[in-house]
Design an enzyme around this catalytic site. Structure first.
Site, PDB file in Angstrom:
ATOM      1  NE  ARG A 234      -4.328  -1.072  -0.032  1.00 29.11           N
ATOM      2  CZ  ARG A 234      -4.498  -2.049  -0.926  1.00 29.11           C
ATOM      3  NH1 ARG A 234      -3.541  -2.319  -1.784  1.00 29.11           N
ATOM      4  NH2 ARG A 234      -5.621  -2.730  -0.970  1.00 29.11           N
ATOM      5  CG  HIS A 282      -3.485   0.007  -6.767  1.00 32.77           C
ATOM      6  ND1 HIS A 282      -3.663   0.610  -5.558  1.00 32.77           N
ATOM      7  CD2 HIS A 282      -3.667  -1.322  -6.534  1.00 32.77           C
ATOM      8  CE1 HIS A 282      -3.956  -0.297  -4.630  1.00 32.77           C
ATOM      9  NE2 HIS A 282      -3.963  -1.490  -5.206  1.00 32.77           N
TER      10      HIS A 282
HETATM   11  N1  LIG Z   1      -1.083  -3.641  -5.522  1.00 34.63           N
HETATM   12  C1  LIG Z   1      -2.059  -4.505  -5.657  1.00 34.63           C
HETATM   13  O1  LIG Z   1      -2.626  -4.666  -6.734  1.00 34.63           O
HETATM   14  C2  LIG Z   1      -2.492  -5.291  -4.465  1.00 34.63           C
HETATM   15  C3  LIG Z   1      -3.383  -6.353  -4.660  1.00 34.63           C
HETATM   16  C4  LIG Z   1      -3.723  -7.141  -3.562  1.00 34.63           C
HETATM   17  C5  LIG Z   1      -3.184  -6.872  -2.313  1.00 34.63           C
HETATM   18  N2  LIG Z   1      -2.312  -5.825  -2.167  1.00 34.63           N
HETATM   19  C6  LIG Z   1      -1.737  -5.543  -0.837  1.00 34.63           C
HETATM   20  O2  LIG Z   1      -1.018  -6.666  -0.386  1.00 34.63           O
HETATM   21  C7  LIG Z   1      -1.245  -6.810   1.014  1.00 34.63           C
HETATM   22  C8  LIG Z   1      -0.897  -8.202   1.491  1.00 34.63           C
HETATM   23  O3  LIG Z   1      -1.863  -9.137   1.031  1.00 34.63           O
HETATM   24  P1  LIG Z   1      -1.906 -10.621   1.615  1.00 34.63           P
HETATM   25  O4  LIG Z   1      -3.068 -11.300   1.013  1.00 34.63           O
HETATM   26  O5  LIG Z   1      -0.573 -11.257   1.485  1.00 34.63           O
HETATM   27  O6  LIG Z   1      -2.182 -10.280   3.166  1.00 34.63           O
HETATM   28  P2  LIG Z   1      -1.984 -11.233   4.439  1.00 34.63           P
HETATM   29  O7  LIG Z   1      -2.101 -12.655   4.039  1.00 34.63           O
HETATM   30  O8  LIG Z   1      -2.873 -10.690   5.482  1.00 34.63           O
HETATM   31  O9  LIG Z   1      -0.453 -10.994   4.845  1.00 34.63           O
HETATM   32  C9  LIG Z   1       0.005  -9.833   5.447  1.00 34.63           C
HETATM   33  C10 LIG Z   1       1.444 -10.073   5.918  1.00 34.63           C
HETATM   34  O10 LIG Z   1       1.969  -8.850   6.445  1.00 34.63           O
HETATM   35  C11 LIG Z   1       2.509  -9.112   7.717  1.00 34.63           C
HETATM   36  N3  LIG Z   1       2.410  -7.936   8.576  1.00 34.63           N
HETATM   37  C12 LIG Z   1       1.312  -7.192   8.874  1.00 34.63           C
HETATM   38  N4  LIG Z   1       1.615  -6.187   9.713  1.00 34.63           N
HETATM   39  C13 LIG Z   1       2.935  -6.304   9.960  1.00 34.63           C
HETATM   40  C14 LIG Z   1       3.835  -5.589  10.776  1.00 34.63           C
HETATM   41  N5  LIG Z   1       3.447  -4.536  11.501  1.00 34.63           N
HETATM   42  N6  LIG Z   1       5.121  -6.002  10.810  1.00 34.63           N
HETATM   43  C15 LIG Z   1       5.531  -7.069  10.089  1.00 34.63           C
HETATM   44  N7  LIG Z   1       4.727  -7.804   9.302  1.00 34.63           N
HETATM   45  C16 LIG Z   1       3.447  -7.419   9.244  1.00 34.63           C
HETATM   46  C17 LIG Z   1       1.681 -10.247   8.275  1.00 34.63           C
HETATM   47  O11 LIG Z   1       2.374 -10.872   9.330  1.00 34.63           O
HETATM   48  P3  LIG Z   1       1.806 -12.252  10.007  1.00 34.63           P
HETATM   49  O12 LIG Z   1       2.040 -13.322   8.977  1.00 34.63           O
HETATM   50  O13 LIG Z   1       2.662 -12.443  11.185  1.00 34.63           O
HETATM   51  O14 LIG Z   1       0.347 -12.000  10.293  1.00 34.63           O
HETATM   52  C18 LIG Z   1       1.532 -11.110   7.036  1.00 34.63           C
HETATM   53  O15 LIG Z   1       2.665 -11.923   6.861  1.00 34.63           O
HETATM   54  C19 LIG Z   1      -2.714  -6.393   1.159  1.00 34.63           C
HETATM   55  O16 LIG Z   1      -2.995  -5.992   2.488  1.00 34.63           O
HETATM   56  C20 LIG Z   1      -2.825  -5.242   0.197  1.00 34.63           C
HETATM   57  O17 LIG Z   1      -2.502  -4.046   0.870  1.00 34.63           O
HETATM   58  C21 LIG Z   1      -1.969  -5.037  -3.211  1.00 34.63           C
END
Ligand SMILES: NC(=O)c1ccc[n+]([C@@H]2O[C@H](COP(=O)([O-])OP(=O)(O)OC[C@H]3O[C@@H](n4cnc5c(N)ncnc54)[C@H](OP(=O)(O)O)[C@@H]3O)[C@@H](O)[C@H]2O)c1
Length: 319
Positions: A234, A282
């Protein structure tokens, strides 16, 4: 209608192709009423809301709402607000979206590793010149966020031969990835990283994290001649003025950004015109209505048959 039987779906996603979404939902479940906001003739019938940035107050107008489905994997458009009813929030987890993100991340890693921007410039100048390129095995990639998306990218990049590590908030090691945990291990993680990939959600903890103090802690002795930043998490997690300053001072030697502090990115941003920066609007992992609508309907049917909802978010953690 009682609270447990409301079964209609409402779709609210401003700026998205809501007709395509409603058509896909209807195709997946022809018996179920589907409304596209703001045209909702029976608010009490609505059990499920499929949303992207729903208007303020809207979700509270459905008295029998049972769950909110975010149409994107990120839920920062929902968690930073206080107008939502106290029902579970489910986010998108789907192989189609994950695959798209892994393609984008891999493309960006290779663009920097294989110096494609420099070759583009040479091609424009009709110049034939070999540039030195290190082996993948000599490049250390660090993935911030080892969730659904981070783990898949890690697996593919490992297969390509890179040294891949990851950083997460919680405990537990991710199989096949050297895992660093929490703030205590952040500096060690950064110190061994040549290419930093952020797939973090936007939360109170990750806001503004990708800034100069962090860039200075990255490895500056690596095979690429300096560190590279890749962010598809993000834009709120990055400080763009610091990215520009870091590129100017060669604290970073390159950046690929799919997300921005303000979207669309202002035409006046200095990021647009830099040779060392790759920007995309994005689009890293588009939410394709065909597979996602089908998956959401399948999950709703399972829920109605008694299964718990999966991929619900923790409102306190913010993701
Ligand atoms: N650009 C795009 O087109 C697009 C598309 C889709 C998603 N995204 C972004 O990608 C993000 C991740 O998606 P996802 O499905 O992989 O989410 P997810 O499965 O919820 O994974 C989030 C990861 O971030 C880690 N995390 C969260 N807060 C943290 C912190 N303060 N310090 C260290 N690690 C932290 C979590 O740790 P834990 O494993 O310990 O919980 C987890 O490993 C989404 O939230 C979204 O913002 C972007």
């Amino acid at each position: 209608l009682t609270q447990t039987s409301a079964s209609a779906i409402v779709i609210s996603a401003e700026g998205w192709d809501t007709e395509a979404w409603s058509a896909r939902v209807r195709a997946a479940d022809p018996q179920r009423p589907v409304f596209v906001a703001p045209d909702v003739p029976d608010r009490a019938a609505v059990g499920y809301a499929l949303v992207w940035k729903p208007p303020a107050g809207m979700l509270a107008t459905f008295p029998n709402l049972r769950a909110i489905f975010s149409l994107g994997a990120g839920v920062d458009h929902l968690v930073f607000r206080d107008d939502l009813p106290a029902v579970p929030i489910v986010r998108v987890v789907n192989p189609d979206l994950t695959q798209r993100m892994t393609e984008w991340v891999t493309l960006q890693v290779l663009m920097h590793h294989r110096r494609q921007r420099a070759y583009d410039a040479q091609q424009r100048a009709r110049r034939w010149r070999e540039l030195e390129t290190p082996a993948a095995a000599d490049i250390r990639i660090g993935i911030m966020g080892l969730g659904v998306l981070g783990r898949d990218a890690a697996a593919v990049l490992s297969r390509l031969g890179y040294q891949v590590a990851g950083w997460r908030r919680g405990q537990g090691d991710v199989a096949g990835v050297r895992t660093y945990h929490g703030e205590a291990e952040l500096d060690a993680f950064l110190g061994r990283t040549d290419i930093l990939v952020s797939l973090l959600p936007l939360t109170a903890e990750t806001r503004g994290l990708l800034a100069m103090p962090l860039f200075e802690k990255l490895a500056h002795d690596g095979a690429l001649g300096g560190p590279v930043l890749i962010n598809a998490g993000r834009g709120g997690s990055q400080v763009e003025a610091d990215i520009v300053a870091a590129l100017e001072s060669r604290t970073l030697i390159g950046a690929s950004l799919d997300v921005f502090e303000q979207e669309p990115l202002d035409a006046a941003s200095p990021l647009w015109s830099r040779e060392d920066t790759i920007l995309t609007p994005h689009v890293a992992a588009w939410s394709d209505p065909a597979p996602l609508a089908e998956a959401i309907v399948t999950q709703i049917k399972a829920f109605e048959a008694g299964a718990p909802l999966t991929n619900t978010i923790d409102r306190a953690a913010g993701y």
